[in-house]
Design a protein around this motif. Structure first.
Motif, PDB file in Angstrom:
ATOM      1  N   CYS A  84       0.877  -1.171   0.000  1.00  8.67           N
ATOM      2  CA  CYS A  84       0.000   0.000   0.000  1.00  8.67           C
ATOM      3  C   CYS A  84       0.924   1.234   0.000  1.00  8.67           C
ATOM      4  CB  CYS A  84      -0.828  -0.090   1.275  1.00  8.67           C
ATOM      5  SG  CYS A  84      -1.828   1.297   1.591  1.00  8.67           S
ATOM      6  N   ILE A  85       0.474   2.323  -0.638  1.00  6.79           N
ATOM      7  CA  ILE A  85       1.390   3.457  -0.815  1.00  6.79           C
ATOM      8  C   ILE A  85       0.712   4.771  -0.446  1.00  6.79           C
ATOM      9  CG2 ILE A  85       0.804   3.780  -3.259  1.00  6.79           C
ATOM     10  CD1 ILE A  85       3.803   4.051  -3.787  1.00  6.79           C
ATOM     11  N   MET A  86       1.456   5.698   0.092  1.00  5.08           N
ATOM     12  CA  MET A  86       0.909   7.050   0.304  1.00  5.08           C
ATOM     13  C   MET A  86       1.884   8.074  -0.254  1.00  5.08           C
ATOM     14  SD  MET A  86       1.852   9.192   3.366  1.00  5.08           S
ATOM     15  CE  MET A  86       3.383   9.859   2.815  1.00  5.08           C
ATOM     16  N   MET A  87       1.305   9.151  -0.801  1.00  6.86           N
ATOM     17  CA  MET A  87       2.153  10.200  -1.382  1.00  6.86           C
ATOM     18  C   MET A  87       1.784  11.520  -0.739  1.00  6.86           C
ATOM     19  SD  MET A  87       2.154   9.452  -5.379  1.00  6.86           S
ATOM     20  CE  MET A  87       1.867   7.831  -5.982  1.00  6.86           C
ATOM     21  N   GLY A  88       2.719  12.101  -0.011  1.00  5.59           N
ATOM     22  CA  GLY A  88       2.453  13.382   0.646  1.00  5.59           C
ATOM     23  C   GLY A  88       3.280  14.479   0.014  1.00  5.59           C
ATOM     24  N   ALA A 368      -2.687   6.965   6.388  1.00  2.78           N
ATOM     25  CA  ALA A 368      -2.129   8.218   5.857  1.00  2.78           C
ATOM     26  C   ALA A 368      -2.547   8.411   4.407  1.00  2.78           C
ATOM     27  CB  ALA A 368      -0.608   8.201   5.973  1.00  2.78           C
ATOM     28  N   GLY A 369      -2.610   7.299   3.671  1.00  6.52           N
ATOM     29  CA  GLY A 369      -2.940   7.381   2.241  1.00  6.52           C
ATOM     30  C   GLY A 369      -4.396   7.734   1.980  1.00  6.52           C
ATOM     31  N   ARG A 370      -5.259   7.534   2.993  1.00  7.75           N
ATOM     32  CA  ARG A 370      -6.696   7.782   2.787  1.00  7.75           C
ATOM     33  C   ARG A 370      -7.026   9.260   2.660  1.00  7.75           C
ATOM     34  NH1 ARG A 370      -8.777   4.049   7.053  1.00  7.75           N
ATOM     35  NH2 ARG A 370      -9.006   2.075   5.970  1.00  7.75           N
ATOM     36  N   LYS A 371      -6.318  10.084   3.456  1.00  8.81           N
ATOM     37  CA  LYS A 371      -6.604  11.526   3.436  1.00  8.81           C
ATOM     38  C   LYS A 371      -5.330  12.263   3.051  1.00  8.81           C
ATOM     39  CE  LYS A 371      -9.887  12.007   7.199  1.00  8.81           C
ATOM     40  NZ  LYS A 371      -9.892  12.391   8.593  1.00  8.81           N
ATOM     41  N   GLN A 372      -5.450  13.181   2.090  1.00  6.45           N
ATOM     42  CA  GLN A 372      -4.265  13.922   1.650  1.00  6.45           C
ATOM     43  C   GLN A 372      -3.629  14.684   2.814  1.00  6.45           C
ATOM     44  OE1 GLN A 372      -2.928  13.368  -1.371  1.00  6.45           O
ATOM     45  NE2 GLN A 372      -1.173  14.527  -0.599  1.00  6.45           N
ATOM     46  N   ASP A 376       0.231  14.445   3.900  1.00  4.98           N
ATOM     47  CA  ASP A 376       1.113  15.621   3.934  1.00  4.98           C
ATOM     48  C   ASP A 376       1.775  15.773   5.307  1.00  4.98           C
ATOM     49  OD1 ASP A 376       0.296  15.994   1.362  1.00  4.98           O
ATOM     50  OD2 ASP A 376      -0.995  17.724   1.765  1.00  4.98           O
ATOM     51  N   ILE A 377       1.034  15.403   6.363  1.00  3.63           N
ATOM     52  CA  ILE A 377       1.631  15.490   7.708  1.00  3.63           C
ATOM     53  C   ILE A 377       2.774  14.488   7.831  1.00  3.63           C
ATOM     54  CG2 ILE A 377       1.195  14.977  10.166  1.00  3.63           C
ATOM     55  CD1 ILE A 377      -1.567  16.327   9.726  1.00  3.63           C
ATOM     56  N   LEU A 378       2.535  13.257   7.365  1.00  2.00           N
ATOM     57  CA  LEU A 378       3.606  12.252   7.427  1.00  2.00           C
ATOM     58  C   LEU A 378       4.805  12.706   6.577  1.00  2.00           C
ATOM     59  CD1 LEU A 378       4.612   9.553   8.483  1.00  2.00           C
ATOM     60  CD2 LEU A 378       3.408   8.400   6.644  1.00  2.00           C
ATOM     61  N   LEU A 392       1.010  11.735  16.336  1.00  2.34           N
ATOM     62  CA  LEU A 392       0.167  11.222  17.418  1.00  2.34           C
ATOM     63  C   LEU A 392      -1.231  11.823  17.354  1.00  2.34           C
ATOM     64  CD1 LEU A 392       2.731  11.507  20.365  1.00  2.34           C
ATOM     65  CD2 LEU A 392       2.169   9.484  19.015  1.00  2.34           C
ATOM     66  N   TYR A 393      -1.302  13.114  17.037  1.00  2.00           N
ATOM     67  CA  TYR A 393      -2.603  13.793  17.057  1.00  2.00           C
ATOM     68  C   TYR A 393      -3.427  13.550  15.798  1.00  2.00           C
ATOM     69  CZ  TYR A 393      -0.364  16.181  20.919  1.00  2.00           C
ATOM     70  OH  TYR A 393       0.297  16.435  22.085  1.00  2.00           O
ATOM     71  N   ASN A 394      -2.790  13.146  14.717  1.00  2.00           N
ATOM     72  CA  ASN A 394      -3.520  13.074  13.456  1.00  2.00           C
ATOM     73  C   ASN A 394      -3.767  11.670  12.928  1.00  2.00           C
ATOM     74  OD1 ASN A 394      -3.950  15.980  12.315  1.00  2.00           O
ATOM     75  ND2 ASN A 394      -1.948  15.951  13.303  1.00  2.00           N
ATOM     76  N   PHE A 395      -3.275  10.640  13.646  1.00  2.00           N
ATOM     77  CA  PHE A 395      -3.477   9.279  13.118  1.00  2.00           C
ATOM     78  C   PHE A 395      -4.294   8.430  14.079  1.00  2.00           C
ATOM     79  CE2 PHE A 395      -0.183  10.923  10.541  1.00  2.00           C
ATOM     80  CZ  PHE A 395      -0.352  10.322   9.320  1.00  2.00           C
TER      81      PHE A 395
END
Ligand SMILES: Cc1cc2nc3c(=O)[nH]c(=O)nc-3n(C[C@H](O)[C@H](O)[C@H](O)COP(=O)(O)OP(=O)(O)OC[C@H]3O[C@@H](n4cnc5c(N)ncnc54)[C@H](O)[C@@H]3O)c2cc1C
Length: 395
Positions: A84-88, A368-372, A376-378, A392-395
């Motif tokens: 699975c991949i995320m792009m920030g 992280a990949g679900r929401k842009q 971007d935070i990661l 910690l606050y955003n995941f």
């Protein structure tokens, strides 16, 4: 050559060049020595963060670096063990660029040293291998090589992860809980590179992770890092090959690429989580010699540059009062502790074992990949623009 320098700096990497620039900028005489002849290679991922760019700007060297037309990155791609991949994208932060650079250290460090060479009150001496500190009447007052000695009011150890200066003060980081080991190689004919740096959590190499950082349109720095406390008997070189052979993203990009000969090299990474002092009296440690590397991302160039800046501040406080040199260490300790938050190093240290759990890593990256915004935070944390607490606050 002078009889006594205001400051002697051992090591002309980013830490040493930063300290030399800022100390000389205050009007003091500096001797900067390095055992190597530049340009010299340095094993690294070559990622220069936006926070590093801000220090380079204050040094006055940024324009020179920009003139070399460096590869820019403005995003971070992270893949999970389940592919699975995320792009920030690098999030905007006041006072920082929205991008970083990837510059092979051979070039980057040479540009820094060439800049320092032109500063009138800095003397640069290459091929000078420091073997010991010189002591007189219980005080450290210089350095010695094979034969020659130099005297200085302040001595700064910027001589990297195997620092002789730190070793002589019994402050060298030798604790496997607070170290990692990493390898990198350069590749050419790489396919599908973008303006993103890539981090890959391949399941066969956990708890290590790998990276592909573009150094040009078709060239990349490819590497792998593992916390020393998690290092397995099979060895990091094996893990590097496993990444190349098994990881689908590595196969896609590097399948037709070739590794540039003699560029596969390893080097230790000393983490900032080490609970110890970074000075003794008039001797200050900066950069890797001081064990100032991020515990999660392995970023050390920012800490090298910034600790050089802080060492200069401490030096300026004491050099105006002859006889007060021994106070430099105390001032420096306060300065770096205020800036390099223990919490940041500690959170990364605590995350290391968690990041070896493939289920957690799959979950975090998928999330992280679900929401842009989360991606971007990661990306912002990895690119050193946001504190780890944001995770910690955003995941
Ligand atoms: C594989 C790997 C990947 C990394 N990736 C990144 C990354 O992408 N981004 C990032 O920010 N950080 C990264 N780091 C960390 C980064 O490389 C270091 O934190 C950084 O180089 C520290 O700079 P420095 O000036 O303290 O030390 P160094 O760059 O190591 O410079 C030390 C200098 O001291 C000289 N020296 C050593 N001993 C002596 C002696 N006895 N006498 C005289 N001179 C001496 C050496 O020749 C050298 O020039 C990575 C590290 C590794 C190992």
């Amino acid at each position: 050559m002078k009889e006594t320098y205001d400051a002697i700096i051992v090591g002309a990497g980013p830490a040493g060049c930063s300290a030399a620039t800022f100390i000389a900028g205050l009007g003091y005489d500096v001797l900067l020595v390095d055992r190597a002849k530049f340009p010299r290679d340095k094993v690294c991922g070559d990622g220069i963060s936006a926070t590093s760019i801000a220090v380079l700007d204050r040094m006055g060297v940024l324009k020179r670096i920009e003139d070399t037309n460096p590869q820019i990155y403005d995003g971070v791609t992270v893949s999970a063990p389940n592919s699975c991949i995320m792009m920030g994208k690098n999030p905007p932060v006041d006072g920082l660029t929205d991008y970083g650079y990837v510059i092979p250290r051979k070039e980057f460090d040479n540009t820094l040293l060439d800049f320092v060479r032109e500063i009138p009150n800095v003397e640069v001496r290459e091929r000078f291998h420091v073997k010991d500190l010189v002591r007189e009447g219980g005080k450290i007052c210089g350095i010695t090589g094979e034969e020659e000695k130099y005297r200085g009011r302040i001595i700064i150890g910027a001589d990297g992860a195997h620092s002789v200066v730190a070793r002589k003060l019994s402050l060298l980081n030798t604790d496997p809980r607070h170290k990692a080991f990493a390898m990198r190689a350069y590749f050419e004919n790489v396919e599908g590179l973008t303006n993103s740096i890539e981090i890959h959590y391949e399941k066969s190499i956990l708890p290590g992770y790998a990276w592909i950082f573009p150094t040009g349109k078709t060239t990349a720095n490819v590497g792998i890092g593992v916390g020393t406390r998690f290092m397995e008997a099979k060895g990091i070189k094996n893990l590097f090959n496993i990444f190349l052979e098994r990881n689908c993203f590595a196969r896609e990009k590097l399948g037709n690429a070739n590794m540039i000969e003699n560029t596969l090299k390893g080097w230790p990474i000393p983490f900032g989580s080490l609970p110890s002092k970074r000075s003794r009296g008039n001797v200050l440690l900066i950069g890797d010699a001081a064990s100032f590397v991020d515990t999660l991302t392995g970023e050390g160039i920012y800490y090298a540059l910034r600790s050089g800046e802080y060492a200069a501040r401490a030096v300026s406080e004491v050099l105006k009062n002859p006889g007060k040199e021994e106070r430099a260490g105390g001032i420096y300790e306060k300065l770096w502790k205020k800036e390099f938050k223990w919490k940041e190093f500690f959170q990364g240290y605590m995350l290391q074992p968690v990041m070896s759990n493939k289920y957690f890593v799959n979950f975090a990256i998928k999330n992280a990949g679900r929401k842009q915004k989360n991606a971007d935070i990661l990306a912002g944390v990895i690119a050193h623009k946001l504190p780890k607490s944001k995770l910690l606050y955003n995941f």
